[in-house]
Design a protein around this motif. Structure first.
Motif, PDB file in Angstrom:
ATOM      1  N   VAL A   1       0.853  -1.186  -0.155  1.00 32.97           N
ATOM      2  CA  VAL A   1      -0.181  -0.052  -0.045  1.00 32.97           C
ATOM      3  C   VAL A   1       1.057   1.317   0.143  1.00 32.97           C
ATOM      4  O   VAL A   1       0.602   2.244  -0.893  1.00 32.97           O
ATOM      5  CB  VAL A   1      -0.943   0.046   1.206  1.00 32.97           C
ATOM      6  CG1 VAL A   1      -1.453   1.476   1.300  1.00 32.97           C
ATOM      7  CG2 VAL A   1      -1.884  -1.167   1.220  1.00 32.97           C
TER       8      VAL A   1
ATOM      9  N   VAL B   1       2.416   1.798  -3.534  1.00 34.35           N
ATOM     10  CA  VAL B   1       1.410   2.369  -4.513  1.00 34.35           C
ATOM     11  C   VAL B   1       1.582   3.901  -4.111  1.00 34.35           C
ATOM     12  O   VAL B   1       1.679   4.643  -4.977  1.00 34.35           O
ATOM     13  CB  VAL B   1      -0.082   2.213  -4.181  1.00 34.35           C
ATOM     14  CG1 VAL B   1      -0.895   2.568  -5.234  1.00 34.35           C
ATOM     15  CG2 VAL B   1      -0.145   0.349  -4.364  1.00 34.35           C
ATOM     16  N   GLU B   2       1.329   4.630  -2.811  1.00 39.08           N
ATOM     17  CA  GLU B   2       1.101   5.950  -2.776  1.00 39.08           C
ATOM     18  C   GLU B   2       2.361   6.794  -2.941  1.00 39.08           C
ATOM     19  O   GLU B   2       2.366   7.700  -3.042  1.00 39.08           O
ATOM     20  CB  GLU B   2       0.483   6.121  -1.331  1.00 39.08           C
ATOM     21  CG  GLU B   2      -1.064   5.723  -1.260  1.00 39.08           C
ATOM     22  CD  GLU B   2      -1.758   5.936  -2.601  1.00 39.08           C
ATOM     23  OE1 GLU B   2      -1.762   6.953  -3.027  1.00 39.08           O
ATOM     24  OE2 GLU B   2      -2.747   5.058  -2.876  1.00 39.08           O
ATOM     25  N   SER B   3       3.483   6.007  -2.800  1.00 40.45           N
ATOM     26  CA  SER B   3       4.842   6.587  -2.728  1.00 40.45           C
ATOM     27  C   SER B   3       4.911   7.027  -4.256  1.00 40.45           C
ATOM     28  O   SER B   3       5.675   8.105  -4.572  1.00 40.45           O
ATOM     29  CB  SER B   3       5.928   5.557  -2.502  1.00 40.45           C
ATOM     30  OG  SER B   3       6.301   4.785  -3.304  1.00 40.45           O
ATOM     31  N   ASN B   4       4.375   6.401  -5.333  1.00 43.37           N
ATOM     32  CA  ASN B   4       4.499   6.851  -6.678  1.00 43.37           C
ATOM     33  C   ASN B   4       3.584   6.209  -7.469  1.00 43.37           C
ATOM     34  O   ASN B   4       3.769   5.270  -8.068  1.00 43.37           O
ATOM     35  CB  ASN B   4       5.819   6.409  -7.114  1.00 43.37           C
ATOM     36  CG  ASN B   4       6.397   7.230  -8.584  1.00 43.37           C
ATOM     37  OD1 ASN B   4       5.478   7.256  -9.350  1.00 43.37           O
ATOM     38  ND2 ASN B   4       7.668   7.565  -8.932  1.00 43.37           N
ATOM     39  N   PRO B   5       2.186   6.775  -7.358  1.00 39.32           N
ATOM     40  CA  PRO B   5       1.197   5.976  -8.054  1.00 39.32           C
ATOM     41  C   PRO B   5       1.338   5.822  -9.760  1.00 39.32           C
ATOM     42  O   PRO B   5       0.887   4.795  -9.950  1.00 39.32           O
ATOM     43  CB  PRO B   5       0.080   7.366  -7.954  1.00 39.32           C
ATOM     44  CG  PRO B   5       0.365   7.846  -6.466  1.00 39.32           C
ATOM     45  CD  PRO B   5       1.715   7.888  -6.712  1.00 39.32           C
ATOM     46  N   ASP B   6       2.037   6.833 -10.305  1.00 46.15           N
ATOM     47  CA  ASP B   6       2.467   6.611 -11.521  1.00 46.15           C
ATOM     48  C   ASP B   6       3.253   5.325 -11.897  1.00 46.15           C
ATOM     49  O   ASP B   6       2.915   4.403 -12.559  1.00 46.15           O
ATOM     50  CB  ASP B   6       2.817   7.827 -12.336  1.00 46.15           C
ATOM     51  CG  ASP B   6       1.648   8.618 -12.923  1.00 46.15           C
ATOM     52  OD1 ASP B   6       1.387   9.636 -12.037  1.00 46.15           O
ATOM     53  OD2 ASP B   6       1.367   8.339 -14.073  1.00 46.15           O
ATOM     54  N   LYS B   7       4.455   5.421 -10.989  1.00 46.93           N
ATOM     55  CA  LYS B   7       5.482   4.252 -11.406  1.00 46.93           C
ATOM     56  C   LYS B   7       4.788   2.904 -10.829  1.00 46.93           C
ATOM     57  O   LYS B   7       4.825   2.030 -11.613  1.00 46.93           O
ATOM     58  CB  LYS B   7       6.495   4.318 -10.604  1.00 46.93           C
ATOM     59  CG  LYS B   7       7.713   3.468 -10.798  1.00 46.93           C
ATOM     60  CD  LYS B   7       9.058   4.177 -10.393  1.00 46.93           C
ATOM     61  CE  LYS B   7       9.467   3.935  -8.682  1.00 46.93           C
ATOM     62  NZ  LYS B   7      10.832   4.544  -8.886  1.00 46.93           N
TER      63      LYS B   7
ATOM     64  N   HIS C   1       1.357   1.880 -11.124  1.00 47.28           N
ATOM     65  CA  HIS C   1       0.417   1.488 -12.183  1.00 47.28           C
ATOM     66  C   HIS C   1       0.727   1.478 -13.385  1.00 47.28           C
ATOM     67  O   HIS C   1       0.246   0.423 -13.926  1.00 47.28           O
ATOM     68  CB  HIS C   1      -0.835   2.452 -12.011  1.00 47.28           C
ATOM     69  CG  HIS C   1      -1.518   2.490 -10.755  1.00 47.28           C
ATOM     70  ND1 HIS C   1      -1.291   3.532  -9.725  1.00 47.28           N
ATOM     71  CD2 HIS C   1      -2.459   1.648 -10.170  1.00 47.28           C
ATOM     72  CE1 HIS C   1      -2.275   3.187  -8.665  1.00 47.28           C
ATOM     73  NE2 HIS C   1      -2.960   2.223  -9.108  1.00 47.28           N
ATOM     74  N   ARG C   2       1.812   1.797 -13.739  1.00 47.73           N
ATOM     75  CA  ARG C   2       2.192   1.704 -15.159  1.00 47.73           C
ATOM     76  C   ARG C   2       3.382   0.636 -15.249  1.00 47.73           C
ATOM     77  O   ARG C   2       3.709   0.012 -16.143  1.00 47.73           O
ATOM     78  CB  ARG C   2       2.884   3.162 -15.699  1.00 47.73           C
ATOM     79  CG  ARG C   2       2.078   4.239 -15.825  1.00 47.73           C
ATOM     80  CD  ARG C   2       2.582   5.484 -16.181  1.00 47.73           C
ATOM     81  NE  ARG C   2       1.679   6.485 -16.264  1.00 47.73           N
ATOM     82  CZ  ARG C   2       0.627   7.197 -16.971  1.00 47.73           C
ATOM     83  NH1 ARG C   2       0.578   6.232 -18.285  1.00 47.73           N
ATOM     84  NH2 ARG C   2      -0.062   7.991 -16.948  1.00 47.73           N
TER      85      ARG C   2
ATOM     86  N   ASP D   1      -8.131  -0.729  -6.849  1.00 50.00           N
ATOM     87  CA  ASP D   1      -7.110  -1.066  -5.745  1.00 50.00           C
ATOM     88  C   ASP D   1      -6.414  -2.692  -6.114  1.00 50.00           C
ATOM     89  O   ASP D   1      -7.155  -3.495  -6.045  1.00 50.00           O
ATOM     90  CB  ASP D   1      -7.670  -1.061  -4.483  1.00 50.00           C
ATOM     91  CG  ASP D   1      -6.346  -1.455  -3.348  1.00 50.00           C
ATOM     92  OD1 ASP D   1      -5.337  -1.434  -3.567  1.00 50.00           O
ATOM     93  OD2 ASP D   1      -6.971  -1.589  -2.066  1.00 50.00           O
TER      94      ASP D   1
ATOM     95  N   SER E   1       1.989  11.017   0.679  1.00 57.36           N
ATOM     96  CA  SER E   1       2.902   9.873   1.121  1.00 57.36           C
ATOM     97  C   SER E   1       3.992   9.613   0.046  1.00 57.36           C
ATOM     98  O   SER E   1       4.395   8.549  -0.128  1.00 57.36           O
ATOM     99  CB  SER E   1       2.233   8.759   1.661  1.00 57.36           C
ATOM    100  OG  SER E   1       1.327   8.756   2.372  1.00 57.36           O
ATOM    101  N   PHE E   2       4.026  10.574  -0.797  1.00 59.09           N
ATOM    102  CA  PHE E   2       4.953  10.464  -1.997  1.00 59.09           C
ATOM    103  C   PHE E   2       6.572  10.248  -1.534  1.00 59.09           C
ATOM    104  O   PHE E   2       6.720  10.815  -0.431  1.00 59.09           O
ATOM    105  CB  PHE E   2       5.017  11.651  -2.893  1.00 59.09           C
ATOM    106  CG  PHE E   2       3.615  12.027  -3.468  1.00 59.09           C
ATOM    107  CD1 PHE E   2       3.221  10.914  -4.069  1.00 59.09           C
ATOM    108  CD2 PHE E   2       3.157  13.314  -3.417  1.00 59.09           C
ATOM    109  CE1 PHE E   2       1.680  11.264  -4.695  1.00 59.09           C
ATOM    110  CE2 PHE E   2       1.945  13.629  -3.908  1.00 59.09           C
ATOM    111  CZ  PHE E   2       1.260  12.863  -4.656  1.00 59.09           C
ATOM    112  N   ASP E   3       7.026   9.287  -2.230  1.00 59.12           N
ATOM    113  CA  ASP E   3       8.575   9.272  -2.152  1.00 59.12           C
ATOM    114  C   ASP E   3       8.987  10.684  -2.033  1.00 59.12           C
ATOM    115  O   ASP E   3       8.977  11.486  -3.000  1.00 59.12           O
ATOM    116  CB  ASP E   3       9.191   8.306  -3.341  1.00 59.12           C
ATOM    117  CG  ASP E   3      10.641   8.594  -3.599  1.00 59.12           C
ATOM    118  OD1 ASP E   3      11.244   9.074  -3.015  1.00 59.12           O
ATOM    119  OD2 ASP E   3      11.003   7.923  -4.743  1.00 59.12           O
TER     120      ASP E   3
END
Lengths: 468, 468
Positions: free
Chosen positions: A56, A59-65, A67-68, A320, B28-30
């Motif tokens: 979890v 995911v939130e640390s870098n949503p683009d990285k 999910h892509r 999710d 919570s981003f990196d």
């Protein structure tokens, strides 16, 4: 990102399996709650819940990285583990995709058929509620295919089920041949068969049912029978993975056209997580996902039928993904807990002992409980309610009984077994699980009290013969 | 269980709004990641993530009680808050249901129409990928309704869009009237209109587009025009809630037949969470959910059209309900952060300033960037890529550019803006958000480098004129 070796709920690495009985400490139940119903919603073991927390955060640390890139790779790893787990092997990973739950998977299959007038959906009186609703919906809209319903009344035997099934499908085939006027061939039959019925909780001889269907309605068994004979088998295996330990052997033997199984029930993943298994030969049937993916390839642009199957399922809109990624932690936890055989031996044992205890408390003698032959049951067991023999069961009264039972058990007593009505009786279904001990089945005493209360509140004795 | 007053990320109760700039500490981003793309996947603020943890515990403490009682009540509370938030009021809560995402909601609507030969799906060249795929799939299968595509090329103006739209739908109506041979009335037109296009990120005059469509193709505007004229409007408002601050006024004025909006993007809930808004008058169109619910009432058993609408959506198979329950914490956090106006004023301001900075770094002069009139943009802005003017953009090359851009930005540089191709140019789309400061738009320098690398690696200068 692969998930590392399972480290246990405390963070330390355990060197040996702990066995399974009783493993309540690995679940997060309210300590005063007694859960005899794992079958409906499953329960996430706390070590699995802990193991997915870093995902979890990822995911939130870098949503683009995520999910892509990262997340997509992790989903493939989960699918690989599942393809091994159901016995088809990692090399056939592209026959295994994720859907949120069995209802979603079954809808994906049933709504992808191009229905024509005269086509037949073959279901059972024991088909699960939402699956039955899906079938009803499909017949409610043009071109209105028909339903053929196979009836099973429990208690019964495997032999009777299989005998009746042969008669039913033979008759269906005769009707199909006689009514067919299509120059393109016979109308299709799509059979929806439970591996383990939800209520009553019965393990069906589904491999033999597939074989009989193909013998009677197809042009011979074998891999291509679906295509040649226009007969298709959809196995609702909602309760199977992590429960029906011979699932891999059965898939190999029965060779179903489609199979859907929920990982969040007996396999211990997070809700919702289910596997849709579609052998390559049938992927052309699944033209699109629910909802349609951006990766959908227009039918006239496909270089081969079934092209893009896995890509479509990889992204069907933002969800999710963590439930799908809880597969590996769940399998690691199960392995650490002793493995599939040990877990299921315990679940079966406690369920059997529990059923006996409940029957005793209900005052039922030998032969007055269960759904027939012992091999029809696995980890879920069925015991009739201790209602007075004269109790009245009209549809309206049944609805009242159901509502009262749930409230009295869950909200007033903080304990639960599933209640259901079949063949003129009310039953409870108990799930054997690693978090249960035999004492937990003392819940039966509460059921007796609740039955007395319901009988009194609804004046069940006095209703006799009045309802309709 | 209602969620109590918002207590802030530290657990203490804040007495005053904190303003919004810059609020990176609440995400919570990196720390090394620069996120100029909130638009695709959204980001869960850490206070929202904290607020939902006790809900996760609640589910696992008693899965039956949660799924049969507590959770269902909490979902209704979330829907009530959303019906207030979109301006229709709590008393119309039964016109608002949850779906996982906009694709799911749009599929729910489009697949529920009973399509007939000659029916028309009206989309745009800028329709979102999966929505376009859904439309393509529907036309790919019997009875093969047709597509009518409205073309918009940016940069442009609201006046040109509306003028072209009137011409397009007037022509469509003429064709519909001429081709109709059905005694039952005109073929249906189902128009799928974006409120905010994803790429280019443009706010469409969707209320006026609905009005013009009804003027040209209906029998006059008003609530019943959909039914009388067989013209239906489906608003893909994926990017609207929490972003288009006048959404309530627009819903009231435009009175769309169906509207779908993602809460997990600009409104800060957990993925996936979206609202499907269906006014009572159109609920009869939505005969079933995806997947079909156990609560489905067969059509011939319904005492009124649209009966059971909310019940069906309340349970469509086991899912994780937490994303739906993150609505209240998300709205509380937004309120605490300063409220909708303050949040969106900041997002718009930083996006505008950021676009200007990027354009400067890209070496673009006044008038060489943006998609036309300023009011076409909200919190997402559009700037053309600094490719050499002779760069070649064949479909194959475009695919290579896209792949390289994503990898170079995300994996090599740990920063991201969305890239997309439109009207002969590549563009970047930046999302203004409360976690951004103007310095973050220095990302543009990396984009310049990446463009140089891609130009060199793909020999874009030399490809000129060769592709097709």
């Amino acid at each position: 990102m692969a998930v590392g070796p399972y480290k246990g709920h405390s963070g330390g690495r355990h060197k040996a399996a702990v066995g399974v009985a009783p493993a309540k400490k690995y679940f997060s139940f309210d300590p005063t709650y007694i859960n005899l119903n794992h079958g409906s919603y499953g329960s996430v073991p706390s070590p699995v819940a802990e193991a997915i927390k870093p995902m979890v955060d990822l995911v939130e640390s870098n949503p683009d990285k995520f999910h892509r890139f990262e997340g997509m790779t992790m989903v493939v790893e989960s699918r690989e583990r599942l393809s091994e787990f159901i016995g088809i092997g990692k090399e056939r990973v592209d026959e295994v995709v994720f859907v949120p739950n069995a209802s979603h998977g079954i809808n994906t299959v049933l709504r992808n058929f191009i229905w024509e007038e005269g086509d037949i959906l073959l279901d059972c009186n024991t088909t699960y509620g939402s699956v039955g609703s899906t079938i009803k919906y499909i017949t409610d809209v043009p071109p209105h295919p028909k339903v053929s319903q196979f009836i099973m009344l429990f208690p019964t035997t495997r032999a009777k089920i299989l005998g009746d099934w042969r008669i039913h499908v033979r008759s269906l085939q005769q009707t199909r041949v006689q009514s067919s006027s299509s120059p393109g061939g016979l109308p299709k039959i799509v059979a929806i068969i439970d591996s383990i019925i939800s209520a009553p909780a019965a393990q069906l001889p589904w491999v033999e049912m597939i074989q009989i269907l193909r013998e009677e309605c197809g042009n011979g068994a074998g891999k291509d029978s679906g295509v040649k004979s226009n007969v298709w088998t959809v196995i609702d295996a909602a309760h199977s993975i992590g429960h029906e330990v011979d699932l891999p052997a059965k898939i190999a033997l029965g060779d179903p056209d489609f199979l859907i199984t929920n990982c969040y029930k007996w396999m211990y993943t997070k809700r919702g997580c289910a596997v849709l298994y579609v052998p390559k030969r049938n992927q052309h049937i699944i033209k699109t996902t629910l909802p349609t993916s951006g990766a959908y390839i227009p039918l006239d642009k496909r270089t081969e039928e079934g092209e893009g199957f896995v890509d479509m399922f990889s992204w069907t809109g933002a969800i999710d993904f963590i439930p799908y990624l809880s597969v590996i932690p769940a399998l690691q936890f199960r392995s650490w807990l002793g493995g599939e055989k040990k877990i299921n031996d315990y679940c079966r044992k406690i369920a059997k002992e529990g059923a006996r205890k409940m029957a005793e408390i209900f005052g039922l003698g030998e032969g007055e409980w269960g759904i027939g032959e012992e091999e029809l049951e696995l980890n879920m067991v069925n015991i009739p309610f201790p209602f007075p023999p004269s109790a009245s069961f009209t549809p309206l009264v049944n609805k009242q009984i159901d509502t009262l039972f749930r409230k009295k058990m869950l909200l007033e007593r903080n304990m639960f077994v599933v209640d259901w009505y079949h063949n003129g009786k009310w039953w409870v279904r108990c799930s054997g699980q690693v978090f249960l001990e035999i004492e937990d089945f003392e819940v039966a005493r509460a059921v007796v009290d609740v039955c007395k209360e319901i009988t009194e509140e609804l004046a069940l004795d006095k209703l006799e013969g009045k309802g309709a």
